[in-house]
Scaffold this motif. Structure first.
Motif, PDB file in Angstrom:
ATOM      1  N   LEU A  53      45.314  14.141 110.868  1.00  0.00           N
ATOM      2  CA  LEU A  53      44.632  12.968 110.321  1.00  0.00           C
ATOM      3  C   LEU A  53      43.142  13.018 110.598  1.00  0.00           C
ATOM      4  O   LEU A  53      42.328  12.555 109.797  1.00  0.00           O
ATOM      5  CB  LEU A  53      45.213  11.692 110.943  1.00  0.00           C
ATOM      6  CG  LEU A  53      46.562  11.204 110.439  1.00  0.00           C
ATOM      7  CD1 LEU A  53      47.049  10.053 111.306  1.00  0.00           C
ATOM      8  CD2 LEU A  53      46.456  10.780 108.991  1.00  0.00           C
ATOM      9  N   PHE A  54      42.771  13.580 111.760  1.00  0.00           N
ATOM     10  CA  PHE A  54      41.379  13.523 112.202  1.00  0.00           C
ATOM     11  C   PHE A  54      40.698  14.889 112.157  1.00  0.00           C
ATOM     12  O   PHE A  54      39.569  15.004 111.687  1.00  0.00           O
ATOM     13  CB  PHE A  54      41.309  12.974 113.629  1.00  0.00           C
ATOM     14  CG  PHE A  54      42.092  11.714 113.822  1.00  0.00           C
ATOM     15  CD1 PHE A  54      41.655  10.514 113.295  1.00  0.00           C
ATOM     16  CD2 PHE A  54      43.301  11.721 114.517  1.00  0.00           C
ATOM     17  CE1 PHE A  54      42.379   9.347 113.463  1.00  0.00           C
ATOM     18  CE2 PHE A  54      44.037  10.555 114.700  1.00  0.00           C
ATOM     19  CZ  PHE A  54      43.576   9.373 114.171  1.00  0.00           C
ATOM     20  N   GLY A  55      41.382  15.914 112.660  1.00  0.00           N
ATOM     21  CA  GLY A  55      40.764  17.222 112.782  1.00  0.00           C
ATOM     22  C   GLY A  55      40.198  17.786 111.498  1.00  0.00           C
ATOM     23  O   GLY A  55      39.001  18.103 111.433  1.00  0.00           O
ATOM     24  N   PRO A  56      40.997  17.940 110.432  1.00  0.00           N
ATOM     25  CA  PRO A  56      40.456  18.550 109.221  1.00  0.00           C
ATOM     26  C   PRO A  56      39.277  17.804 108.619  1.00  0.00           C
ATOM     27  O   PRO A  56      38.356  18.425 108.083  1.00  0.00           O
ATOM     28  CB  PRO A  56      41.667  18.531 108.262  1.00  0.00           C
ATOM     29  CG  PRO A  56      42.852  18.520 109.162  1.00  0.00           C
ATOM     30  CD  PRO A  56      42.439  17.674 110.339  1.00  0.00           C
ATOM     31  N   ARG A  69      31.625  27.718 108.376  1.00  0.00           N
ATOM     32  CA  ARG A  69      33.079  27.754 108.220  1.00  0.00           C
ATOM     33  C   ARG A  69      33.731  28.792 109.126  1.00  0.00           C
ATOM     34  O   ARG A  69      34.692  28.495 109.837  1.00  0.00           O
ATOM     35  CB  ARG A  69      33.436  28.033 106.755  1.00  0.00           C
ATOM     36  CG  ARG A  69      33.178  26.867 105.834  1.00  0.00           C
ATOM     37  CD  ARG A  69      33.614  27.177 104.429  1.00  0.00           C
ATOM     38  NE  ARG A  69      32.861  28.296 103.855  1.00  0.00           N
ATOM     39  CZ  ARG A  69      32.956  28.688 102.580  1.00  0.00           C
ATOM     40  NH1 ARG A  69      33.792  28.075 101.763  1.00  0.00           N
ATOM     41  NH2 ARG A  69      32.243  29.697 102.122  1.00  0.00           N
ATOM     42  N   VAL A  70      33.234  30.021 109.090  1.00  0.00           N
ATOM     43  CA  VAL A  70      33.860  31.090 109.865  1.00  0.00           C
ATOM     44  C   VAL A  70      33.725  30.811 111.359  1.00  0.00           C
ATOM     45  O   VAL A  70      34.664  31.061 112.137  1.00  0.00           O
ATOM     46  CB  VAL A  70      33.250  32.454 109.489  1.00  0.00           C
ATOM     47  CG1 VAL A  70      33.714  33.535 110.460  1.00  0.00           C
ATOM     48  CG2 VAL A  70      33.650  32.833 108.066  1.00  0.00           C
ATOM     49  N   LEU A  75      36.407  29.286 116.461  1.00  0.00           N
ATOM     50  CA  LEU A  75      36.538  28.320 117.556  1.00  0.00           C
ATOM     51  C   LEU A  75      37.946  27.739 117.580  1.00  0.00           C
ATOM     52  O   LEU A  75      38.540  27.566 118.661  1.00  0.00           O
ATOM     53  CB  LEU A  75      35.509  27.202 117.390  1.00  0.00           C
ATOM     54  CG  LEU A  75      35.613  26.041 118.392  1.00  0.00           C
ATOM     55  CD1 LEU A  75      35.324  26.519 119.804  1.00  0.00           C
ATOM     56  CD2 LEU A  75      34.660  24.902 117.998  1.00  0.00           C
ATOM     57  N   ALA A  76      38.495  27.434 116.412  1.00  0.00           N
ATOM     58  CA  ALA A  76      39.853  26.900 116.327  1.00  0.00           C
ATOM     59  C   ALA A  76      40.857  27.884 116.916  1.00  0.00           C
ATOM     60  O   ALA A  76      41.814  27.492 117.599  1.00  0.00           O
ATOM     61  CB  ALA A  76      40.204  26.580 114.876  1.00  0.00           C
ATOM     62  N   GLY A  77      40.652  29.182 116.659  1.00  0.00           N
ATOM     63  CA  GLY A  77      41.547  30.190 117.208  1.00  0.00           C
ATOM     64  C   GLY A  77      41.506  30.246 118.718  1.00  0.00           C
ATOM     65  O   GLY A  77      42.551  30.336 119.389  1.00  0.00           O
ATOM     66  N   ALA A 110      41.631  24.955 110.974  1.00  0.00           N
ATOM     67  CA  ALA A 110      41.405  26.255 110.358  1.00  0.00           C
ATOM     68  C   ALA A 110      41.837  26.340 108.894  1.00  0.00           C
ATOM     69  O   ALA A 110      41.076  26.813 108.041  1.00  0.00           O
ATOM     70  CB  ALA A 110      42.115  27.332 111.176  1.00  0.00           C
ATOM     71  N   LEU A 111      43.061  25.923 108.586  1.00  0.00           N
ATOM     72  CA  LEU A 111      43.612  26.234 107.273  1.00  0.00           C
ATOM     73  C   LEU A 111      42.806  25.665 106.100  1.00  0.00           C
ATOM     74  O   LEU A 111      42.543  26.390 105.132  1.00  0.00           O
ATOM     75  CB  LEU A 111      45.072  25.800 107.180  1.00  0.00           C
ATOM     76  CG  LEU A 111      45.791  26.247 105.905  1.00  0.00           C
ATOM     77  CD1 LEU A 111      45.786  27.774 105.789  1.00  0.00           C
ATOM     78  CD2 LEU A 111      47.215  25.718 105.857  1.00  0.00           C
TER      79      LEU A 111
END
Length: 395
Positions: A53-56, A69-70, A75-77, A110-111
């Motif tokens: 709900l919040f992250g993306p 973006r990259v 960082l997400a990984g 990430a996605l």
């Protein structure tokens, strides 16, 4: 000439969905081995949807605003792997909730960004998206089958090691992804509020919310449902894999299907299939043949549904609104819809049983069908990649 990093993108999808293949079917069984209740399991698993709900939306705004973006994907990984590693040391609900929240907050970033990155690399070849995305489905199949076979002989904690290894793969592939210049678009400066006033956009987002809510019980309790009726872990993995194999076939055929059928027809077929799928899932578990049919329908209830929805979002949110459009799609569907579905399933599973819990999923799918039938019309159909424009695109 711009070189498409086909195998790096495909590899990222492979590992990203391999994590889902190891995590979604079996982590609930691990939690069950720790004696968590159905409500606790639903609450823990719903953190994946809650953070969507919040992250993306946050990460999508940062990517649209600053263009990193990259960097955000990498960082997400790193943070996703760090959050998951905590599961090796904690087994109490408060700590598990915190670790799950950290994992989900960064993993969910990430996605949507990888989706926009992929479309920007594809440029005018959007019809090739399904050929890249299908490697995510392959990763899911490999992970779900391998993890199921491992768990037939190893203790439930083995699922942690499998997921941890796959998250390392996600991080490794994230380090190889190249940035792509965002595609110019004639409507690139349309304010996002203007886009969100379009009835077709509102209806599609609401329908996607309903579809994810319909899948809530499936993602949290399907493996528990099968195990409770005598299916082995290998058989559970085989059924999950069958569903994703059906999804792969649909992804391969999607460009051809989109030339023959309108977006509206594809979505209506997907939602109608979901109604029947969840009814059969709830009431036909004793029959292996019915469970095979249930999983074959995943090709429609996720494969064609997701490919059509994400292509529409990619084109209806042009230019600098694209990152937020994909984030909104992820947040409202996999986030809000999945959260509601998981929480409802966690509450009803012990109270009314599996049959009625999955029936509620069918009701959500019917609601999505009615939304698409009433409001997704007009030029919505011409936005499918590979589809030629026609004077009457709805028919």
């Amino acid at each position: 000439m711009h070189a498409l990093p086909h195998w790096r993108l495909s590899g990222y999808y492979f590992f990203y969905f391999a994590f889902i293949g190891a995590f979604s079917p079996y982590f609930g069984l691990y939690l069950q081995s720790l004696n968590f209740s159905a409500w606790d399991i639903g609450l823990l698993m719903s953190q994946m949807q809650l953070m969507r709900l919040f992250g993306p939306n946050l990460w999508g705004w940062l990517a649209d605003r600053f263009g990193y973006r990259v960097g955000i994907i990498r960082l997400a990984g790193i943070m996703g792997l760090t959050g998951f590693s905590a599961f090796f040391w904690i087994d109490r609900l408060p700590g598990m909730l915190l670790a799950m929240a950290v994992l989900a907050f960064f993993w969910s970033a990430a996605l949507p960004l990888v989706e926009t990155l992929t479309f920007d690399h594809l440029r005018e070849e959007r019809g090739r998206y399904s050929r890249i995305r299908l490697w995510g489905s392959v990763g899911f199949v490999v992970a779900v089958m391998a993890t199921g076979a491992i768990l037939d002989y190893a203790p439930p904690i083995a699922v942690l090691w499998v997921c941890w290894a796959v998250l390392c793969g996600i991080l490794g592939l994230a380090a190889t992804l190249p940035e792509a210049p965002q595609m110019p678009h004639a409507r690139g400066e349309i304010p996002i509020r203007t886009i969100l006033r379009q009835p077709r956009v509102v209806a599609l987002m609401a329908a996607c919310f309903a579809m994810s809510a319909a899948h809530g019980a499936f993602y949290v309790f399907y493996s528990i449902h099968l195990s409770g009726h005598g299916y082995s872990k290998t058989e559970v993995g085989a059924l999950w894999s069958l569903g994703v194999l059906a999804e792969i076939v649909v992804f391969i055929l999607m460009a051809r299907l989109s030339r023959r059928f309108s977006l509206r027809v594809i979505l209506l077929a997907s939602f109608a299939a979901a109604v029947w799928r969840f009814l059969m899932m709830g009431w036909g578990v004793e029959s292996v043949a019915v469970m095979i049919l249930v999983q074959l329908l995943h090709g429609l209830t996720f494969g064609s549904y997701h490919a059509a929805s994400i292509a529409a979002v990619n084109l209806w949110f042009p230019g600098r609104a694209q990152g937020r459009g994909q984030a909104l799609y992820s947040s409202l569907s996999f986030g809000a819809g999945g959260l509601l579905g998981a929480l409802i399933a966690g509450r009803t599973w012990d109270q009314v049983g599996a049959g009625w819990t999955f029936t509620l999923g069918a009701v959500f799918a019917l609601g999505g069908f009615l939304l698409v039938w009433r409001w997704v019309r007009g030029d919505a159909a011409v936005d499918m990649p590979g589809r030629a424009k026609k004077a009457d695109p709805v028919t």
